[in-house]
Motif scaffolding. Structure first.
Motif, PDB file in Angstrom:
ATOM      1  N   LEU A 224      -8.100  13.134 -18.565  1.00  0.00           N
ATOM      2  CA  LEU A 224      -8.611  12.631 -19.839  1.00  0.00           C
ATOM      3  C   LEU A 224      -8.716  13.736 -20.889  1.00  0.00           C
ATOM      4  CD1 LEU A 224     -11.407  10.247 -18.504  1.00  0.00           C
ATOM      5  CD2 LEU A 224      -8.999   9.750 -18.970  1.00  0.00           C
ATOM      6  N   ASP A 225      -8.516  14.986 -20.469  1.00  0.00           N
ATOM      7  CA  ASP A 225      -8.586  16.114 -21.394  1.00  0.00           C
ATOM      8  C   ASP A 225      -7.217  16.521 -21.919  1.00  0.00           C
ATOM      9  OD1 ASP A 225     -11.343  16.325 -21.186  1.00  0.00           O
ATOM     10  OD2 ASP A 225     -11.232  17.627 -19.436  1.00  0.00           O
ATOM     11  N   ARG A 226      -6.176  15.795 -21.538  1.00  0.00           N
ATOM     12  CA  ARG A 226      -4.833  16.119 -22.021  1.00  0.00           C
ATOM     13  C   ARG A 226      -4.103  14.810 -22.341  1.00  0.00           C
ATOM     14  NH1 ARG A 226      -3.648  17.124 -16.171  1.00  0.00           N
ATOM     15  NH2 ARG A 226      -1.989  15.685 -15.574  1.00  0.00           N
ATOM     16  N   PRO A 227      -2.959  14.882 -23.020  1.00  0.00           N
ATOM     17  CA  PRO A 227      -2.242  13.637 -23.345  1.00  0.00           C
ATOM     18  C   PRO A 227      -1.916  12.825 -22.101  1.00  0.00           C
ATOM     19  CG  PRO A 227      -1.348  15.475 -24.599  1.00  0.00           C
ATOM     20  CD  PRO A 227      -2.315  16.065 -23.610  1.00  0.00           C
ATOM     21  N   TRP A 228      -2.103  11.541 -22.212  1.00  0.00           N
ATOM     22  CA  TRP A 228      -1.876  10.640 -21.079  1.00  0.00           C
ATOM     23  C   TRP A 228      -0.372  10.445 -20.867  1.00  0.00           C
ATOM     24  CZ3 TRP A 228      -5.001   8.807 -17.434  1.00  0.00           C
ATOM     25  CH2 TRP A 228      -4.580   7.722 -16.666  1.00  0.00           C
ATOM     26  N   PRO A 229       0.121  10.541 -19.625  1.00  0.00           N
ATOM     27  CA  PRO A 229       1.548  10.304 -19.380  1.00  0.00           C
ATOM     28  C   PRO A 229       1.942   8.892 -19.826  1.00  0.00           C
ATOM     29  CG  PRO A 229       0.487  11.261 -17.450  1.00  0.00           C
ATOM     30  CD  PRO A 229      -0.605  10.889 -18.390  1.00  0.00           C
TER      31      PRO A 229
ATOM     32  N   ARG B  27       3.880   8.173 -10.845  1.00  0.00           N
ATOM     33  CA  ARG B  27       5.166   7.877 -11.480  1.00  0.00           C
ATOM     34  C   ARG B  27       6.258   7.672 -10.430  1.00  0.00           C
ATOM     35  NH1 ARG B  27       5.446  12.214 -13.785  1.00  0.00           N
ATOM     36  NH2 ARG B  27       4.547  11.643 -15.808  1.00  0.00           N
ATOM     37  N   ASP B  28       6.356   8.604  -9.489  1.00  0.00           N
ATOM     38  CA  ASP B  28       7.449   8.567  -8.518  1.00  0.00           C
ATOM     39  C   ASP B  28       7.379   7.340  -7.615  1.00  0.00           C
ATOM     40  OD1 ASP B  28       8.249  10.948  -9.606  1.00  0.00           O
ATOM     41  OD2 ASP B  28       7.439  12.193  -7.991  1.00  0.00           O
ATOM     42  N   THR B  29       6.169   6.881  -7.311  1.00  0.00           N
ATOM     43  CA  THR B  29       6.013   5.733  -6.410  1.00  0.00           C
ATOM     44  C   THR B  29       5.940   4.406  -7.157  1.00  0.00           C
ATOM     45  OG1 THR B  29       3.602   6.028  -6.409  1.00  0.00           O
ATOM     46  CG2 THR B  29       4.858   7.093  -4.634  1.00  0.00           C
ATOM     47  N   GLY B  30       5.890   4.431  -8.479  1.00  0.00           N
ATOM     48  CA  GLY B  30       5.799   3.196  -9.249  1.00  0.00           C
ATOM     49  C   GLY B  30       4.503   2.452  -9.031  1.00  0.00           C
TER      50      GLY B  30
ATOM     51  N   LEU C 279       0.850  -1.193   0.000  1.00  0.00           N
ATOM     52  CA  LEU C 279       0.000   0.000   0.000  1.00  0.00           C
ATOM     53  C   LEU C 279       0.886   1.243   0.000  1.00  0.00           C
ATOM     54  CD1 LEU C 279      -2.648  -1.060   2.658  1.00  0.00           C
ATOM     55  CD2 LEU C 279      -3.118  -0.588   0.244  1.00  0.00           C
ATOM     56  N   VAL C 280       0.459   2.275  -0.739  1.00  0.00           N
ATOM     57  CA  VAL C 280       1.207   3.531  -0.777  1.00  0.00           C
ATOM     58  C   VAL C 280       0.244   4.659  -0.411  1.00  0.00           C
ATOM     59  CG1 VAL C 280       2.716   5.022  -2.121  1.00  0.00           C
ATOM     60  CG2 VAL C 280       2.619   2.568  -2.630  1.00  0.00           C
ATOM     61  N   PRO C 281       0.303   5.171   0.836  1.00  0.00           N
ATOM     62  CA  PRO C 281      -0.565   6.294   1.222  1.00  0.00           C
ATOM     63  C   PRO C 281      -0.244   7.542   0.408  1.00  0.00           C
ATOM     64  CG  PRO C 281       0.361   5.200   3.158  1.00  0.00           C
ATOM     65  CD  PRO C 281       1.102   4.683   1.967  1.00  0.00           C
ATOM     66  N   ALA C 282      -1.280   8.266   0.011  1.00  0.00           N
ATOM     67  CA  ALA C 282      -1.116   9.435  -0.850  1.00  0.00           C
ATOM     68  C   ALA C 282      -1.006  10.711  -0.035  1.00  0.00           C
ATOM     69  CB  ALA C 282      -2.305   9.545  -1.797  1.00  0.00           C
TER      70      ALA C 282
ATOM     71  N   TRP D 298      -5.812  17.534  -5.018  1.00  0.00           N
ATOM     72  CA  TRP D 298      -6.101  18.878  -5.504  1.00  0.00           C
ATOM     73  C   TRP D 298      -5.596  19.126  -6.912  1.00  0.00           C
ATOM     74  CZ3 TRP D 298      -8.400  22.903  -2.583  1.00  0.00           C
ATOM     75  CH2 TRP D 298      -8.706  22.573  -1.264  1.00  0.00           C
ATOM     76  N   ASP D 299      -4.653  18.351  -7.358  1.00  0.00           N
ATOM     77  CA  ASP D 299      -3.938  18.700  -8.578  1.00  0.00           C
ATOM     78  C   ASP D 299      -3.670  17.425  -9.372  1.00  0.00           C
ATOM     79  OD1 ASP D 299      -1.990  19.409 -10.485  1.00  0.00           O
ATOM     80  OD2 ASP D 299      -1.171  20.978  -9.210  1.00  0.00           O
ATOM     81  N   SER D 300      -4.247  17.342 -10.569  1.00  0.00           N
ATOM     82  CA  SER D 300      -4.088  16.123 -11.361  1.00  0.00           C
ATOM     83  C   SER D 300      -2.642  15.925 -11.805  1.00  0.00           C
ATOM     84  CB  SER D 300      -5.019  16.167 -12.580  1.00  0.00           C
ATOM     85  OG  SER D 300      -4.743  17.303 -13.388  1.00  0.00           O
ATOM     86  N   HIS D 301      -1.878  17.001 -11.974  1.00  0.00           N
ATOM     87  CA  HIS D 301      -0.463  16.857 -12.310  1.00  0.00           C
ATOM     88  C   HIS D 301       0.305  16.236 -11.137  1.00  0.00           C
ATOM     89  CE1 HIS D 301      -0.254  18.817 -16.209  1.00  0.00           C
ATOM     90  NE2 HIS D 301      -1.039  19.775 -15.753  1.00  0.00           N
ATOM     91  N   VAL D 302       0.003  16.707  -9.939  1.00  0.00           N
ATOM     92  CA  VAL D 302       0.654  16.140  -8.751  1.00  0.00           C
ATOM     93  C   VAL D 302       0.282  14.668  -8.623  1.00  0.00           C
ATOM     94  CG1 VAL D 302       0.790  16.220  -6.228  1.00  0.00           C
ATOM     95  CG2 VAL D 302       0.770  18.346  -7.546  1.00  0.00           C
ATOM     96  N   LEU D 303      -0.959  14.339  -8.947  1.00  0.00           N
ATOM     97  CA  LEU D 303      -1.413  12.949  -8.860  1.00  0.00           C
ATOM     98  C   LEU D 303      -0.610  12.056  -9.803  1.00  0.00           C
ATOM     99  CD1 LEU D 303      -3.448  10.867  -7.780  1.00  0.00           C
ATOM    100  CD2 LEU D 303      -4.964  11.508  -9.671  1.00  0.00           C
ATOM    101  N   THR D 304      -0.476  12.462 -11.053  1.00  0.00           N
ATOM    102  CA  THR D 304       0.263  11.608 -11.997  1.00  0.00           C
ATOM    103  C   THR D 304       1.749  11.573 -11.665  1.00  0.00           C
ATOM    104  OG1 THR D 304       0.350  13.475 -13.546  1.00  0.00           O
ATOM    105  CG2 THR D 304      -1.369  11.837 -13.891  1.00  0.00           C
TER     106      THR D 304
END
Length: 678
Positions: A328-333, A310-313, A291-294, A300-306
């Motif tokens: 879903l409104d921008r290119p998927w990482p 990425r950082d936690t794998g 488990l990885v607690p967020a 608050w921020d979809s960029h921070v979420l992605t």
């Protein structure tokens, strides 16, 4: 969790989380095999088993009844303990820079059980006031070992809301940081608990707080593993209890469907007050995954979420629909390890595009049916990828029976609209209020007698069952609404206002913008002789309500329009609100030249915030959250700012700015080139 983001008499009120999280393949076929799945795990084929149907049958002649694949309840705690014995050194929780193994977690839970001693017994309700953290995971395991009932309240429960819960329910104690507990528990007896106080969202200290005063009378039904609060029209939340076998069926399906296994990493992201976090937590612990607690700013921020993914794998994640929509409104990482993303909590308004590399599962389910009931899986390789129309909420999970009925509870023909009722292994034990349970969990129609289904939960959701047994979500039958992914009952918000001695009555209406997003407006009639400030009223109700239920605006009124039957004409109130452009009664004087004297960036920030909040009276001197900003609105604001300016601000920069003018200045600073050599 298609919340999310309508009942006749005796309606069934779904949970705050509404459409829950989960995953499932939906192949668009309905099989009537009559065969049972294996008992170890519920192998989901992604198909709906329907009663009395065959391929090619006329839909109009087929009733709207569908059964998921057969399932056999298993264990939850026993599966975790098996994982701890099998591979004690495997990572169980990766919390910031600290990794806890299954052996560490097992030992920590044992210490908490010993610390609680005989003060907490099997069947006792224990309110948990912790955030997503190792401390929360340890607490969940410890309470399961004791046989106590885990009642998640969230890390910062409103004091009056928590007080109402403890007055109604027989809560043995509250577990959390003593600084956030209600007064009765802050002043009661405290037992220090050896819970982790490091890592993401960790508490500064942790105690079991026993109130010195008396406790409520309602206890959890025998066999309950956990209980969660759902919205209540009386202003006091109601609690629904779920047994271990019901959760085990959902977990067995989740592992089989997503392939979650040792070596994988599962998010712990959903707010603790909402039941989908239990799917995340126990899915990780029963699969041997970590488990990885967020961190909080991921909400608050979809960029921070992605970036966090990425950082936690992370390989598996669960998230609220409003949080995922901006992605879903921008290119998927393209550099993510994420294989499965479970989305719920609101109506999904479009399908993921062809560039999305994870399987995205549109999930639905009320707390009364154990988190997740139906799902629809979507992949970038699907012919429908990128379709801008809402996807279905899918087919029944293993052990789930779906029935679409008319007002009298009779199944309607497939293709017809009706109320969704749910039965099977997924059903909760019921509410802690037996009378409410009797009203909301009803006797199954005779058509279900051969399948052994004897009771159904009335969801209050309007759906249509397709020929293949999948469901399209059409809305609510009653006046509940989803705000930022949380199911809100306007009557509960009204009751919160009416607790204030300055308020004679309150009527809450729902306004929807062109994109389908909703916000609440409270129309308050003051008590005689009082003229309360709207800001003061909002501050008072925050102690009673979750963030999403606090209205975006308050109107002070002398009275309400009435319809021909003498009832409050809510339609007229909404029309009046729309006519005035949803301009709120400001808690301060708005300078008329706010925009005229503003810089280009200030105009962008202010007009965007006003549009997103539906509050034209917002000024540059307002702080974002004081103006009514929420995590979902922040994510949308940041996405617009990045698109228009090329500057990618972080959520914490918005929240830490003294006001909107300061946030605009930060953006200008970011995009002003520094002089050469500076």
């Amino acid at each position: 969790m298609t919340q999310s983001p309508t009942l006749p008499v005796a309606p069934a009120t779904p949970a705050d989380t509404g459409h829950a999280t989960g995953t499932a393949h939906s192949t668009g076929t309905a099989h009537s095999t009559g065969t049972a799945q294996s008992t170890g795990t519920a192998q989901s084929t992604g198909t709906a088993q329907s009663t009395g149907t065959a391929h090619g049958t006329d839909t109009a002649a087929v009733p709207s009844i569908a059964h998921g694949p057969a399932a056999e309840p298993t264990g939850v705690l026993a599966r975790f303990e098996e994982q701890a014995r099998r591979d004690p050194q495997a990572p169980a929780v990766i919390d910031g820079t600290r990794t806890w193994t299954y052996q560490d977690l097992d030992a920590a839970a044992a210490r908490v059980v010993a610390a609680l001693g005989d003060r907490v017994r099997p069947g006792d309700l224990v309110g948990v006031c912790l955030d997503r953290s190792t401390a929360l995971v340890v607490t969940a395991v410890a309470l399961a070992r004791i046989g106590a009932v885990y009642l998640p309240l969230g890390p910062r429960p409103g004091e009056r809301r928590t007080q109402a819960v403890t007055e109604d329910l027989d809560v043995a104690c509250l577990i959390g940081d003593p600084g956030v507990l209600p007064e009765a528990h802050r002043g009661g007896e405290h037992t220090p608990l050896p819970l982790p106080t490091d890592g993401v969202n960790a508490p500064a200290a942790a105690v079991a707080a026993f109130a010195g005063s008396g406790r409520g009378t309602r206890r959890a039904p025998e066999g309950a593993l956990y209980a969660v609060l759902t919205s209540g029209s009386t202003g006091r939340p109601k609690a629904v209890a779920v047994a271990e076998p019901s959760l085990s069926v959902a977990l067995d399906w989740y592992r089989a469907e997503t392939g979650l296994a040792p070596g994988d990493r599962q998010s712990l992201l959903i707010g603790v007050a909402f039941d989908p976090h239990l799917l995340e937590l126990w899915a990780g612990l029963t699969s041997g995954a970590a488990l990885v607690p967020a961190p909080d700013d991921t909400r608050w921020d979809s960029h921070v979420l992605t970036d966090w993914w990425r950082d936690t794998g992370l390989t598996h994640a669960v998230a609220a629909t409003p949080t995922i929509e901006p992605l879903l409104d921008r290119p998927w990482p393209q550099d993510l390890k994420l294989r499965h993303l479970v989305v719920g909590g609101d109506r999904m308004r479009r399908r993921p595009g062809a560039d999305v590399t994870a399987t995205v599962h549109n999930a639905y389910g009320p707390a009364e049916a154990t988190v997740v009931t139906t799902t629809h899986a979507m992949r970038g390789t699907d012919p429908e990828a990128g379709d801008p129309t809402p996807p279905p909420i899918g087919t029944a999970l293993p052990g789930v029976t779906l029935v679409v009925t008319d007002d009298e509870g009779r199944p309607v023909a497939r293709g017809q609209d009706g109320e969704l009722r749910v039965g099977g292994h997924c059903l909760a034990l019921g509410y802690l209020d037996p009378e409410l349970t009797a009203r909301r969990f009803t006797k199954a129609p005779r058509e279900l007698a051969p399948s052994g289904i004897d009771r159904l939960y009335r969801t209050g959701d309007r759906v249509r069952m397709n020929a293949d047994g999948s469901l399209d979500f059409l809305g609510r039958l009653d006046d509940q609404v989803k705000i930022s992914g949380v199911r809100i009952e306007p009557a509960e918000v009204e009751a919160a206002f009416e607790q204030d001695h300055r308020v004679r009555s309150a009527v809450v209406t729902v306004l929807r913008d062109s994109s389908g997003h909703s916000r609440l407006v409270a129309h308050v009639r003051p008590a005689e002789g009082d003229q309360p400030a709207t800001g003061d009223l909002l501050a008072a109700v925050r102690a009673w309500l979750p963030e999403q239920a606090v209205p975006a605006a308050v109107r002070i009124v002398d009275g309400y329009p009435l319809d021909a039957n003498g009832k409050v004409d809510r339609v007229a109130l909404v029309a009046r609100e729309e006519a005035r452009g949803s301009a709120p009664v400001p808690s301060r004087t708005v300078t008329p030249d706010d925009l005229a004297a503003a810089t280009a960036t200030e105009r962008l920030v202010l007009t965007t915030v006003r549009d997103l909040l539906g509050r034209p009276g917002t000024g540059l001197g307002d702080h974002f959250t004081d103006a009514g900003g929420t995590s979902v609105v922040a994510a949308r604001l940041l996405a617009i700012v990045e698109r228009e300016t090329g500057v990618r601000p972080r959520a914490h920069e918005l929240l830490l700015s003294t006001d909107l003018r300061a946030f605009a200045a930060l953006l200008d600073q970011r995009r002003t080139p520094r002089p050469e050599g500076a």
